[in-house]
Design an enzyme around this catalytic site. Structure first.
Site, PDB file in Angstrom:
ATOM      1  N   LYS A   9       0.818  -1.208   0.000  1.00 23.09           N
ATOM      2  CA  LYS A   9       0.000   0.000   0.000  1.00 23.09           C
ATOM      3  C   LYS A   9       0.862   1.273   0.000  1.00 23.09           C
ATOM      4  O   LYS A   9       2.061   1.232   0.298  1.00 23.09           O
ATOM      5  CB  LYS A   9      -0.913  -0.022   1.231  1.00 23.09           C
ATOM      6  CG  LYS A   9      -2.035  -1.071   1.141  1.00 23.09           C
ATOM      7  CD  LYS A   9      -2.841  -1.065   2.432  1.00 23.09           C
ATOM      8  CE  LYS A   9      -4.094  -1.893   2.326  1.00 23.09           C
ATOM      9  NZ  LYS A   9      -4.818  -1.894   3.634  1.00 23.09           N
ATOM     10  N   TYR A  49     -12.308  -2.986  -3.203  1.00 30.86           N
ATOM     11  CA  TYR A  49     -12.821  -2.828  -1.840  1.00 30.86           C
ATOM     12  C   TYR A  49     -14.349  -2.808  -1.790  1.00 30.86           C
ATOM     13  O   TYR A  49     -14.922  -2.308  -0.818  1.00 30.86           O
ATOM     14  CB  TYR A  49     -12.242  -1.562  -1.204  1.00 30.86           C
ATOM     15  CG  TYR A  49     -10.820  -1.725  -0.696  1.00 30.86           C
ATOM     16  CD1 TYR A  49     -10.504  -2.747   0.217  1.00 30.86           C
ATOM     17  CD2 TYR A  49      -9.809  -0.875  -1.093  1.00 30.86           C
ATOM     18  CE1 TYR A  49      -9.218  -2.908   0.695  1.00 30.86           C
ATOM     19  CE2 TYR A  49      -8.506  -1.029  -0.614  1.00 30.86           C
ATOM     20  CZ  TYR A  49      -8.220  -2.049   0.275  1.00 30.86           C
ATOM     21  OH  TYR A  49      -6.941  -2.205   0.763  1.00 30.86           O
ATOM     22  N   PHE A  57     -15.445   4.234   6.493  1.00 30.34           N
ATOM     23  CA  PHE A  57     -14.073   4.528   6.057  1.00 30.34           C
ATOM     24  C   PHE A  57     -13.856   4.317   4.567  1.00 30.34           C
ATOM     25  O   PHE A  57     -12.742   4.509   4.061  1.00 30.34           O
ATOM     26  CB  PHE A  57     -13.060   3.701   6.866  1.00 30.34           C
ATOM     27  CG  PHE A  57     -13.221   2.191   6.771  1.00 30.34           C
ATOM     28  CD1 PHE A  57     -12.722   1.485   5.678  1.00 30.34           C
ATOM     29  CD2 PHE A  57     -13.857   1.486   7.786  1.00 30.34           C
ATOM     30  CE1 PHE A  57     -12.856   0.109   5.598  1.00 30.34           C
ATOM     31  CE2 PHE A  57     -13.996   0.096   7.708  1.00 30.34           C
ATOM     32  CZ  PHE A  57     -13.497  -0.597   6.603  1.00 30.34           C
ATOM     33  N   ARG A  85      -1.689 -13.969   5.885  1.00 29.74           N
ATOM     34  CA  ARG A  85      -2.429 -13.148   6.861  1.00 29.74           C
ATOM     35  C   ARG A  85      -1.691 -13.122   8.202  1.00 29.74           C
ATOM     36  O   ARG A  85      -1.644 -12.087   8.881  1.00 29.74           O
ATOM     37  CB  ARG A  85      -3.856 -13.687   7.066  1.00 29.74           C
ATOM     38  CG  ARG A  85      -4.771 -13.601   5.851  1.00 29.74           C
ATOM     39  CD  ARG A  85      -5.331 -12.245   5.568  1.00 29.74           C
ATOM     40  NE  ARG A  85      -6.229 -11.736   6.578  1.00 29.74           N
ATOM     41  CZ  ARG A  85      -6.946 -10.617   6.416  1.00 29.74           C
ATOM     42  NH1 ARG A  85      -6.877  -9.917   5.269  1.00 29.74           N
ATOM     43  NH2 ARG A  85      -7.733 -10.178   7.372  1.00 29.74           N
ATOM     44  N   THR A  91      -5.332  -6.134  11.254  1.00 30.90           N
ATOM     45  CA  THR A  91      -5.612  -4.934  10.451  1.00 30.90           C
ATOM     46  C   THR A  91      -5.049  -3.674  11.106  1.00 30.90           C
ATOM     47  O   THR A  91      -4.446  -2.839  10.429  1.00 30.90           O
ATOM     48  CB  THR A  91      -7.139  -4.790  10.264  1.00 30.90           C
ATOM     49  OG1 THR A  91      -7.647  -6.004   9.703  1.00 30.90           O
ATOM     50  CG2 THR A  91      -7.479  -3.617   9.375  1.00 30.90           C
ATOM     51  N   ARG A 102       2.656  -5.617   9.742  1.00 33.76           N
ATOM     52  CA  ARG A 102       1.887  -4.426  10.131  1.00 33.76           C
ATOM     53  C   ARG A 102       2.369  -3.856  11.456  1.00 33.76           C
ATOM     54  O   ARG A 102       2.358  -2.633  11.655  1.00 33.76           O
ATOM     55  CB  ARG A 102       0.398  -4.761  10.152  1.00 33.76           C
ATOM     56  CG  ARG A 102      -0.179  -4.817   8.720  1.00 33.76           C
ATOM     57  CD  ARG A 102      -1.524  -5.459   8.678  1.00 33.76           C
ATOM     58  NE  ARG A 102      -2.239  -5.189   7.425  1.00 33.76           N
ATOM     59  CZ  ARG A 102      -3.419  -5.734   7.139  1.00 33.76           C
ATOM     60  NH1 ARG A 102      -4.004  -6.547   7.991  1.00 33.76           N
ATOM     61  NH2 ARG A 102      -4.010  -5.454   5.991  1.00 33.76           N
ATOM     62  N   ASN A 112      -1.842   0.648   6.826  1.00 30.25           N
ATOM     63  CA  ASN A 112      -1.290  -0.547   7.464  1.00 30.25           C
ATOM     64  C   ASN A 112      -0.415  -1.365   6.513  1.00 30.25           C
ATOM     65  O   ASN A 112      -0.241  -2.567   6.695  1.00 30.25           O
ATOM     66  CB  ASN A 112      -2.429  -1.384   8.067  1.00 30.25           C
ATOM     67  CG  ASN A 112      -3.472  -1.762   7.035  1.00 30.25           C
ATOM     68  OD1 ASN A 112      -3.312  -1.472   5.845  1.00 30.25           O
ATOM     69  ND2 ASN A 112      -4.530  -2.418   7.470  1.00 30.25           N
ATOM     70  N   HIS A 115      -2.126  -5.203   1.792  1.00 33.96           N
ATOM     71  CA  HIS A 115      -3.367  -5.970   1.658  1.00 33.96           C
ATOM     72  C   HIS A 115      -2.983  -7.421   1.435  1.00 33.96           C
ATOM     73  O   HIS A 115      -2.027  -7.707   0.715  1.00 33.96           O
ATOM     74  CB  HIS A 115      -4.171  -5.488   0.446  1.00 33.96           C
ATOM     75  CG  HIS A 115      -5.296  -6.420   0.096  1.00 33.96           C
ATOM     76  ND1 HIS A 115      -6.512  -6.377   0.728  1.00 33.96           N
ATOM     77  CD2 HIS A 115      -5.349  -7.473  -0.766  1.00 33.96           C
ATOM     78  CE1 HIS A 115      -7.282  -7.346   0.247  1.00 33.96           C
ATOM     79  NE2 HIS A 115      -6.597  -8.031  -0.656  1.00 33.96           N
ATOM     80  N   GLU A 126      -9.841 -11.757  -6.367  1.00 34.65           N
ATOM     81  CA  GLU A 126      -8.978 -10.561  -6.335  1.00 34.65           C
ATOM     82  C   GLU A 126      -7.859 -10.663  -7.368  1.00 34.65           C
ATOM     83  O   GLU A 126      -7.548  -9.683  -8.054  1.00 34.65           O
ATOM     84  CB  GLU A 126      -8.375 -10.400  -4.938  1.00 34.65           C
ATOM     85  CG  GLU A 126      -9.397 -10.022  -3.875  1.00 34.65           C
ATOM     86  CD  GLU A 126      -8.802  -9.933  -2.480  1.00 34.65           C
ATOM     87  OE1 GLU A 126      -9.543  -9.579  -1.553  1.00 34.65           O
ATOM     88  OE2 GLU A 126      -7.592 -10.212  -2.306  1.00 34.65           O
TER      89      GLU A 126
HETATM   90  N1  UDP Z   1      -9.563   0.175   7.184  1.00 35.63           N
HETATM   91  C1  UDP Z   1      -9.715   1.481   7.635  1.00 35.63           C
HETATM   92  N2  UDP Z   1     -10.414   1.691   8.782  1.00 35.63           N
HETATM   93  C2  UDP Z   1     -10.962   0.686   9.520  1.00 35.63           C
HETATM   94  C3  UDP Z   1     -10.811  -0.639   9.042  1.00 35.63           C
HETATM   95  C4  UDP Z   1     -10.103  -0.865   7.877  1.00 35.63           C
HETATM   96  O1  UDP Z   1      -9.238   2.406   6.997  1.00 35.63           O
HETATM   97  O2  UDP Z   1     -11.570   0.936  10.566  1.00 35.63           O
HETATM   98  C5  UDP Z   1      -8.823  -0.063   5.935  1.00 35.63           C
HETATM   99  C6  UDP Z   1      -7.453  -0.735   6.159  1.00 35.63           C
HETATM  100  O3  UDP Z   1      -6.528  -0.193   5.216  1.00 35.63           O
HETATM  101  C7  UDP Z   1      -7.774  -2.191   5.865  1.00 35.63           C
HETATM  102  C8  UDP Z   1      -8.790  -2.054   4.737  1.00 35.63           C
HETATM  103  O4  UDP Z   1      -9.571  -0.936   5.113  1.00 35.63           O
HETATM  104  O5  UDP Z   1      -6.611  -2.931   5.513  1.00 35.63           O
HETATM  105  C9  UDP Z   1      -9.678  -3.254   4.525  1.00 35.63           C
HETATM  106  O6  UDP Z   1     -10.285  -3.596   5.763  1.00 35.63           O
HETATM  107  P1  UDP Z   1     -10.384  -5.099   6.225  1.00 35.63           P
HETATM  108  O7  UDP Z   1     -11.296  -5.144   7.403  1.00 35.63           O
HETATM  109  O8  UDP Z   1     -10.709  -5.972   5.057  1.00 35.63           O
HETATM  110  O9  UDP Z   1      -8.902  -5.406   6.763  1.00 35.63           O
HETATM  111  P2  UDP Z   1      -7.744  -6.355   6.185  1.00 35.63           P
HETATM  112  O10 UDP Z   1      -8.398  -7.530   5.499  1.00 35.63           O
HETATM  113  O11 UDP Z   1      -6.916  -5.508   5.230  1.00 35.63           O
HETATM  114  O12 UDP Z   1      -6.947  -6.763   7.391  1.00 35.63           O
HETATM  115 MG    MG Z   2      -9.863  -7.576   4.070  1.00 36.43          MG
END
Ligand code: UDP
Ligand code: MG
Length: 138
Positions: A9, A49, A57, A85, A91, A102, A112, A115, A126
């Site tokens: 990212k 997304y 958000f 993961r 996250t 992260r 963070n 992805h 994806e």
């Molecule tokens: N994100 C954010 N605010 C939040 C939660 C998520 O900006 O409260 C962003 C963050 O960059 C995250 C992405 O949205 O990686 C996708 O969210 P997801 O819950 O899918 O998390 P991930 O799978 O990336 O851990």
């Molecule tokens: Mg996700």
């Protein structure tokens, strides 16, 4: 063999961390099978997304993810989705386990650093958004 989509990212791109993060995954024995740099347009970011389109958000997240070019990669390996993961961590970097990408590099819950696909089914969907079949090697 399982595959997962990994995106480096903008916050990580701005700090020159793409190679370090890719190296960590390769160091864990995951096989790099596709790689490119891409500056996403808004339409592709919104598709990537889409599952978050009703979240508060969403707009900020899309603005952020298209703010710089990023590195896109596909990694392959047994259990690749869950393993990646785990390597990336939670996250929110503040809640991520010690030694995760992260925890080490993430700035906040949005910025963070990476992805990574969250299931083998989502990974295949994806990957097909970002790469054609003949851009993925074995
Ligand atoms: N994100 C954010 N605010 C939040 C939660 C998520 O900006 O409260 C962003 C963050 O960059 C995250 C992405 O949205 O990686 C996708 O969210 P997801 O819950 O899918 O998390 P991930 O799978 O990336 O851990
Ligand atoms: Mg996700």
């Amino acid at each position: 063999m399982e595959r997962s989509l990994v995106l480096i990212k903008p916050d990580a791109m701005e700090r020159g961390l793409a190679g370090v993060i890719i190296g960590r995954l390769q160091g864990e024995g995951l096989n790099l099978v596709a790689l490119r740099m891409l500056h996403m347009d808004r339409a592709l970011a919104e598709r990537h997304y889409a599952v978050h389109k009703d979240k508060p958000f969403f707009k900020d997240l899309v603005d952020y993810i298209i703010s710089t070019p990023k590195v896109d990669a596909v990694f392959e390996g047994r259990g690749a989705v869950e393993r990646i993961r785990t390597i990336m961590g939670a996250t929110d970097p503040a809640r991520a386990a010690a030694g995760t990408v992260r925890k080490d590099f993430g700035l906040d819950v949005q910025r963070n650093s990476t992805h990574a696909s969250d299931s083998p089914e989502n990974a295949e969907k994806e990957i097909s958004l970002f790469f054609t079949k003949n851009e993925i090697f074995d």
